[in-house]
Design a protein around this motif. Structure first.
Motif, PDB file in Angstrom:
ATOM      1  N   ILE A  73      18.120  34.480 -13.607  1.00  0.00           N
ATOM      2  CA  ILE A  73      19.244  33.547 -13.592  1.00  0.00           C
ATOM      3  C   ILE A  73      18.849  32.240 -12.927  1.00  0.00           C
ATOM      4  O   ILE A  73      19.138  31.153 -13.438  1.00  0.00           O
ATOM      5  CB  ILE A  73      20.448  34.179 -12.879  1.00  0.00           C
ATOM      6  N   ALA A  76      16.809  30.275 -15.291  1.00  0.00           N
ATOM      7  CA  ALA A  76      17.590  29.669 -16.369  1.00  0.00           C
ATOM      8  C   ALA A  76      18.390  28.498 -15.840  1.00  0.00           C
ATOM      9  O   ALA A  76      18.500  27.459 -16.495  1.00  0.00           O
ATOM     10  CB  ALA A  76      18.511  30.711 -16.996  1.00  0.00           C
ATOM     11  N   SER A  81      19.244  22.680 -15.451  1.00  0.00           N
ATOM     12  CA  SER A  81      19.308  21.445 -14.670  1.00  0.00           C
ATOM     13  C   SER A  81      18.277  20.444 -15.175  1.00  0.00           C
ATOM     14  O   SER A  81      18.571  19.264 -15.361  1.00  0.00           O
ATOM     15  CB  SER A  81      19.037  21.732 -13.193  1.00  0.00           C
TER      16      SER A  81
ATOM     17  N   ILE B   3      23.284  23.239 -11.411  1.00  0.00           N
ATOM     18  CA  ILE B   3      24.418  23.598 -12.258  1.00  0.00           C
ATOM     19  C   ILE B   3      24.810  25.043 -11.967  1.00  0.00           C
ATOM     20  O   ILE B   3      23.956  25.913 -11.887  1.00  0.00           O
ATOM     21  CB  ILE B   3      24.042  23.469 -13.748  1.00  0.00           C
ATOM     22  N   ASP B   4      26.077  25.272 -11.795  1.00  0.00           N
ATOM     23  CA  ASP B   4      26.562  26.618 -11.508  1.00  0.00           C
ATOM     24  C   ASP B   4      26.325  27.532 -12.713  1.00  0.00           C
ATOM     25  O   ASP B   4      26.789  27.247 -13.816  1.00  0.00           O
ATOM     26  CB  ASP B   4      28.047  26.552 -11.186  1.00  0.00           C
ATOM     27  N   PRO B   5      25.601  28.628 -12.494  1.00  0.00           N
ATOM     28  CA  PRO B   5      25.326  29.555 -13.586  1.00  0.00           C
ATOM     29  C   PRO B   5      26.595  30.020 -14.292  1.00  0.00           C
ATOM     30  O   PRO B   5      26.598  30.212 -15.505  1.00  0.00           O
ATOM     31  CB  PRO B   5      24.643  30.730 -12.883  1.00  0.00           C
ATOM     32  N   ASN B   6      27.670  30.158 -13.533  1.00  0.00           N
ATOM     33  CA  ASN B   6      28.929  30.579 -14.146  1.00  0.00           C
ATOM     34  C   ASN B   6      29.370  29.603 -15.230  1.00  0.00           C
ATOM     35  O   ASN B   6      29.868  30.014 -16.281  1.00  0.00           O
ATOM     36  CB  ASN B   6      30.019  30.677 -13.080  1.00  0.00           C
ATOM     37  N   LEU B   8      27.518  27.719 -17.000  1.00  0.00           N
ATOM     38  CA  LEU B   8      26.658  27.850 -18.179  1.00  0.00           C
ATOM     39  C   LEU B   8      27.096  29.046 -19.021  1.00  0.00           C
ATOM     40  O   LEU B   8      27.094  28.982 -20.251  1.00  0.00           O
ATOM     41  CB  LEU B   8      25.207  27.998 -17.739  1.00  0.00           C
ATOM     42  N   LEU B  66      22.158  23.689 -23.006  1.00  0.00           N
ATOM     43  CA  LEU B  66      22.645  24.335 -21.789  1.00  0.00           C
ATOM     44  C   LEU B  66      23.180  25.734 -22.119  1.00  0.00           C
ATOM     45  O   LEU B  66      22.969  26.692 -21.372  1.00  0.00           O
ATOM     46  CB  LEU B  66      23.745  23.505 -21.130  1.00  0.00           C
ATOM     47  N   GLN B  69      20.703  28.476 -22.065  1.00  0.00           N
ATOM     48  CA  GLN B  69      20.457  29.065 -20.746  1.00  0.00           C
ATOM     49  C   GLN B  69      21.637  29.935 -20.332  1.00  0.00           C
ATOM     50  O   GLN B  69      21.463  30.964 -19.695  1.00  0.00           O
ATOM     51  CB  GLN B  69      20.213  27.963 -19.715  1.00  0.00           C
ATOM     52  N   ILE B  73      21.710  33.718 -18.899  1.00  0.00           N
ATOM     53  CA  ILE B  73      22.340  34.098 -17.634  1.00  0.00           C
ATOM     54  C   ILE B  73      23.357  35.213 -17.860  1.00  0.00           C
ATOM     55  O   ILE B  73      23.401  36.190 -17.109  1.00  0.00           O
ATOM     56  CB  ILE B  73      23.008  32.868 -16.991  1.00  0.00           C
TER      57      ILE B  73
END
Lengths: 316, 316
Positions: A73, A76, A81, B3-6, B8, B66, B69, B73
């Motif tokens: 994660i 990714a 980013s 960037i917040d994985p959530n 994405l 994005l 990714q 994730i």
DNA sequence: AGTCAATATACCCTAATGTTATGAAAATTG
DNA sequence: CAATTTTCATAACATTAGGGTATATTGACT
């Protein structure tokens, strides 16, 4: 039960950094914050993530397998980013451009090549068209940028125009052409050679008559018409044909020795080659980048043309 | 910029579901929540993620990359959830067990095999040891569970014990042994055969004397000692040796026809085979799962043994 | 033009997360 | 083995991202 990807990242960071405190630094959070996050995660999972009462925090097997995913994660997220940064700096993305065929092939194509060398991740989408199609395509949102000769006064409402190069047409022929080898010749001689006319409907086509008229030639024979730049050059190379081309095109081809300009002073058209775009559309970074690149290339080109042209073509 | 994985994930969900509302359902959030999340993301990135004013929401190229990714994730997050669930249900993980060699080889090994068939992702870590080592290893946290014969009274403080099978020793020999083929024989005959003694230090070793003493045999010749179960069985198969073994071991080997029990009623030891563990240690799910499994296996085994044993061995 | 469906906004609220200060406990060291 | 150091956990408090419902807005379609 859904696990917050952020928590998995933190887990991975702790393990990779070799400690809770170090992990906290790695994810740039405070140590207590990370500690509590882990505690909450453990509570929710109903399982320990680190063995109890061990000071160099030792991860359990569950923790290790979760951290595995955490690493993925984090990776990714990092990639995302980067690609966002790349994109917004115009280093990736797509620029869709269209322009008049002769310019696109004769001038822009070279610049695109060097641009791609500098920004290989930017996709250039090139199509052809004259003014009418360009405005149409721009309005429809099918292209981002038009490149064509425009007289500043005739820019339609809603469009912006940025001139790049003043229009300077020249009489072009093969370097082997009889007139190209003479140091001097009469204008009347010109009229006796066959002429290649640019594609009908192109600005150049109307330029042709105007330019020749300006030097007193009204009667000439058109031997070939409608071709692309490549075919014009081929025909010219294999014949004694003449044509009218923008000097910039002749200049850009000079290194390949396929075309040269006769030292004849023509009346230049009012138009200037430039960018055309809809000013109400947001400009994507890649397009911006491409535009800036071409602008600087054209600035250099304009200087070269001015010098060389003055020396070789309109020296009269 | 991080960037917040959530976010994405949400992006990926929207694109894969083909709309903001559908995407919101896919991540089980409300539509406004997702809408706002996207808006904030766009603000932070300084770039649009969806083209403005298009009703079937159309993602920009940045958005697509994005979302790529985001999908990774989401996948990793899902995997993590699954492995956590697996782990806490005891379907993956490690159980470290140790026990007396004869039991481990003769009884537990078979059960481990079938357990692994049912729970292939649980790693079983098996070592050997007698009571003293087991308590030591348990305390050190090197093993999760000990399996050995213990007299309920002698369970050390801090340890828990769960009996599985009452101790029943029998005189064992190869099926081809002369005594095994006789329907009846005198106890005195027994003493004349060579004896295999279990490894020194094992509970069985002391059982040997006690058991034989209980049927009046005090003088016997030990021809082989110290081997593992496999070697004992091999020696027995190739000789007329006798030994004392837990009936459970003989029973479990019965299908392979390598050993049988003589119908002699021995004095049974006070001990019971059972689990031993430290009650102050949290029990990992995989260990719990393994323990439960063995318990049920032993329950079945105990019944079989009781029946068969009554019929064939201690029928006297 | 009017209707419908999809998205955006407004508003309120909870819970997660951040911070600093401090406590507790394991590890290390003299 | 006691003192010290290191490392993690807790407490108390502030902030805000993010959730929900209700409602406005706006493309798209008939």
């Amino acid at each position: 039960m859904k696990i917050d990807p952020n928590h998995l990242c933190i887990l991975a960071a702790i393990i990779d950094a070799g400690g809770l405190s170090e992990g906290a630094v790695a994810v740039s959070k405070s140590q207590p914050s990370v500690s509590r996050t882990i505690a909450m995660l453990e509570a929710r999972l109903g399982a320990r993530l680190f063995e109890k009462g061990r000071r160099p925090l030792r991860p359990t097997e569950l923790c290790l397998s979760l951290a595995e995913q955490g690493r993925i994660i984090a990776q990714a997220s990092e990639t995302a980013s980067l690609s966002a940064a790349h994109y917004s700096r115009g280093k990736s993305g797509t620029a869709r451009i269209a322009g008049t065929p002769i310019f696109m092939d004769g001038v822009i194509a070279n610049m695109i090549a060097s641009f791609q060398g500098a920004f290989p991740k930017v996709t250039i989408n090139q199509t052809y068209g004259y003014m009418a199609e360009l405005t149409e395509q721009l309005t429809a949102g099918n292209i981002d940028l038009g490149i064509c000769p425009v007289s500043a006064a005739s820019v339609p409402a809603g469009f912006a125009f940025k001139p790049l190069l003043r229009g300077r047409n020249v009489i072009a022929c093969a370097p082997s052409h009889p007139l190209a080898r003479k140091s001097a010749f009469k204008l009347a001689d010109i009229a006796s050679y066959p002429w290649i006319a640019p594609p009908a409907g192109s600005p150049l086509y109307s330029d042709l008559r105007g330019a020749l008229g300006s030097i007193g030639i009204t009667d000439f024979r058109v031997s070939f018409t409608g071709g692309s730049l490549a075919s014009i050059l081929s025909v010219m190379a294999g014949s004694e044909s003449l044509t009218v081309l923008p000097y910039s095109v002749v200049f850009m081809q000079s290194h390949s020795k396929t075309v040269t300009a006769l030292p004849v002073k023509l009346k230049h058209p009012e138009r200037e080659l430039g960018f055309l775009w809809r000013e109400d559309r947001p400009v994507r970074p890649a397009v911006q980048r491409f535009r800036k690149y071409l602008e600087s290339e054209f600035q250099v080109l304009a200087n070269h043309i001015e010098q060389k042209g003055r020396a070789a073509v309109w020296r009269a």
